[in-house]
Design a protein around this motif. Structure first.
Motif, PDB file in Angstrom:
ATOM      1  N   ALA A   1     -13.816  74.156 -22.899  1.00 59.43           N
ATOM      2  CA  ALA A   1     -13.503  75.352 -23.687  1.00 59.43           C
ATOM      3  C   ALA A   1     -12.020  75.434 -24.038  1.00 59.43           C
ATOM      4  O   ALA A   1     -11.670  75.815 -25.153  1.00 59.43           O
ATOM      5  CB  ALA A   1     -13.948  76.607 -22.945  1.00 59.43           C
ATOM      6  N   VAL A   2     -11.133  75.075 -23.098  1.00 61.78           N
ATOM      7  CA  VAL A   2      -9.708  75.198 -23.436  1.00 61.78           C
ATOM      8  C   VAL A   2      -9.346  74.289 -24.603  1.00 61.78           C
ATOM      9  O   VAL A   2      -8.516  74.635 -25.427  1.00 61.78           O
ATOM     10  CB  VAL A   2      -8.725  74.911 -22.265  1.00 61.78           C
ATOM     11  CG1 VAL A   2      -8.799  75.983 -21.206  1.00 61.78           C
ATOM     12  CG2 VAL A   2      -8.894  73.539 -21.689  1.00 61.78           C
TER      13      VAL A   2
ATOM     14  N   ASP B   1     -11.532  75.981 -27.810  1.00 63.87           N
ATOM     15  CA  ASP B   1     -11.318  77.355 -28.280  1.00 63.87           C
ATOM     16  C   ASP B   1      -9.857  77.757 -28.421  1.00 63.87           C
ATOM     17  O   ASP B   1      -9.556  78.787 -28.992  1.00 63.87           O
ATOM     18  CB  ASP B   1     -12.006  78.347 -27.331  1.00 63.87           C
ATOM     19  CG  ASP B   1     -13.502  78.082 -27.233  1.00 63.87           C
ATOM     20  OD1 ASP B   1     -14.029  77.447 -28.156  1.00 63.87           O
ATOM     21  OD2 ASP B   1     -14.117  78.499 -26.244  1.00 63.87           O
ATOM     22  N   LEU B   2      -8.957  76.968 -27.842  1.00 65.11           N
ATOM     23  CA  LEU B   2      -7.554  77.375 -27.912  1.00 65.11           C
ATOM     24  C   LEU B   2      -6.785  76.538 -28.926  1.00 65.11           C
ATOM     25  O   LEU B   2      -6.989  75.339 -29.041  1.00 65.11           O
ATOM     26  CB  LEU B   2      -6.894  77.254 -26.537  1.00 65.11           C
ATOM     27  CG  LEU B   2      -7.364  78.267 -25.493  1.00 65.11           C
ATOM     28  CD1 LEU B   2      -6.627  78.048 -24.189  1.00 65.11           C
ATOM     29  CD2 LEU B   2      -7.149  79.691 -25.979  1.00 65.11           C
TER      30      LEU B   2
ATOM     31  N   GLU C   1      -6.583  82.127 -28.980  1.00 64.03           N
ATOM     32  CA  GLU C   1      -7.931  81.911 -29.498  1.00 64.03           C
ATOM     33  C   GLU C   1      -7.973  82.240 -30.988  1.00 64.03           C
ATOM     34  O   GLU C   1      -8.661  81.600 -31.755  1.00 64.03           O
ATOM     35  CB  GLU C   1      -8.932  82.789 -28.742  1.00 64.03           C
ATOM     36  CG  GLU C   1      -9.212  82.294 -27.330  1.00 64.03           C
ATOM     37  CD  GLU C   1     -10.271  83.140 -26.648  1.00 64.03           C
ATOM     38  OE1 GLU C   1     -11.453  82.791 -26.749  1.00 64.03           O
ATOM     39  OE2 GLU C   1      -9.902  84.151 -26.007  1.00 64.03           O
TER      40      GLU C   1
END
Lengths: 199, 199
Positions: free
Chosen positions: A49-50, A53-54, A65
């Motif tokens: 996710a990092v 999404d970042l 985000e």
């Protein structure tokens, strides 16, 4: 006999992290084996996710985000000040302080002659463009680390920005809170004396 | 201001690892952000793989992809000796030594009065059943750690297994290779003197 392939691969992955050598990586890998399925699954998910999404804020370079980031979008913040830091996590430290209400800019590094990184290697051009486009910015606060590279970068920024008529300031150097004079290094003491203020 | 949600979740995951507090976890999470997509993807994959592909050997308790594990399946190994260790990774250490060619048994812990773990909490019953089923086993070598709990466990094992007419031995205690007498603790010195051998 080697470690089973899945363990060996996980050890390799842990070893890619900073400060984790083969022994620690092995310990962590075996520990992982004993963790709950849910915890390991969450770990794997949050790793992905990092990266997914970042992103970096197109205005200030902070990780976020959404683009622009919440700080850049917040029009209640003081639009006349930009505090320049080396890394995104420095912003978090400043925000924890709760006393600064202006904007930020992240350099993602420093000018470091010893490591061969120059002005073109850091997120500097976007700062200059930002200062040009937003004439409401009246002060640039340089909050690079109190290291040699941090100082070099601060000097370079001041040299570059002051001619445009923008005020450039830097953080105070001196004793940290609760510091013991006896245990304070000479450089810090020297700066504390140099920067002494009237009572 | 909080960390962006994906970073906060990754920090939480890193903090579940042993010896990693909030500061280290934060550092690792931000470092992860700067890693290549491929490295992070491999990391996530290998985390899931250790949980999915590795199991405990139904014979000896070692971690393995196949059941029984390669060591238990290897009929060229000395089937008359079983070396008992606390954890799977102790097997790897023994195998690196390359001088032991018998079988293993992993307890997955120790009997620890201080932590309230008893004989029923470790992989002991399967060892006793194994000794009963395989009369060719003539020696059990206890290789628990040289700690209080390791010693307690070793004593308990000897007490349990010797009556069955099986030889129970333990690893020697004494100076480690290259040890300096001057820097060796008293307990180790005492054991080294006690266990002295004729030249």
């Amino acid at each position: 006999m080697q470690y089973p392939e899945p363990i060996a691969r996980l050890i390799d992955s842990y070893m890619k992290l900073p400060g984790i050598g083969e022994k620690s990586a092995t310990r962590l890998a075996f520990y992982t084996l004993g963790m709950s399925d849910a915890d390991v699954d969450n770990f794997a998910k949050s790793l992905r996710a990092v990266k997914r999404d970042l992103h970096y804020c197109s205005v200030c370079g902070n990780i976020t985000e959404d683009d622009p980031c919440p700080i850049c979008k917040d029009k209640t913040r003081d639009q006349s000040r930009v505090l320049v830091v080396e890394r995104s996590r420095d912003i978090m430290a400043m925000e924890r302080m709760k006393e600064y209400h202006g904007l930020y800019h992240v350099l993602h590094g420093t000018i470091s002659p010893s490591e061969g990184t120059g002005p073109q290697d850091i997120n500097l051009e976007s700062l200059l463009k930002r200062l040009e486009a937003h004439k409401e910015i009246q002060e640039v606060i340089v909050a690079t680390n109190a290291s040699l590279d941090g100082e070099t970068t601060a000097q370079y920024l001041a040299h570059l920005i002051k001619p445009a008529g923008i005020k450039v300031t830097r953080l105070a150097h001196g004793l940290s809170a609760g510091a013991d004079i006896d245990y304070t290094d000479e450089v810090t003491l020297f700066r504390a004396v140099q920067g002494r203020t009237e009572m």
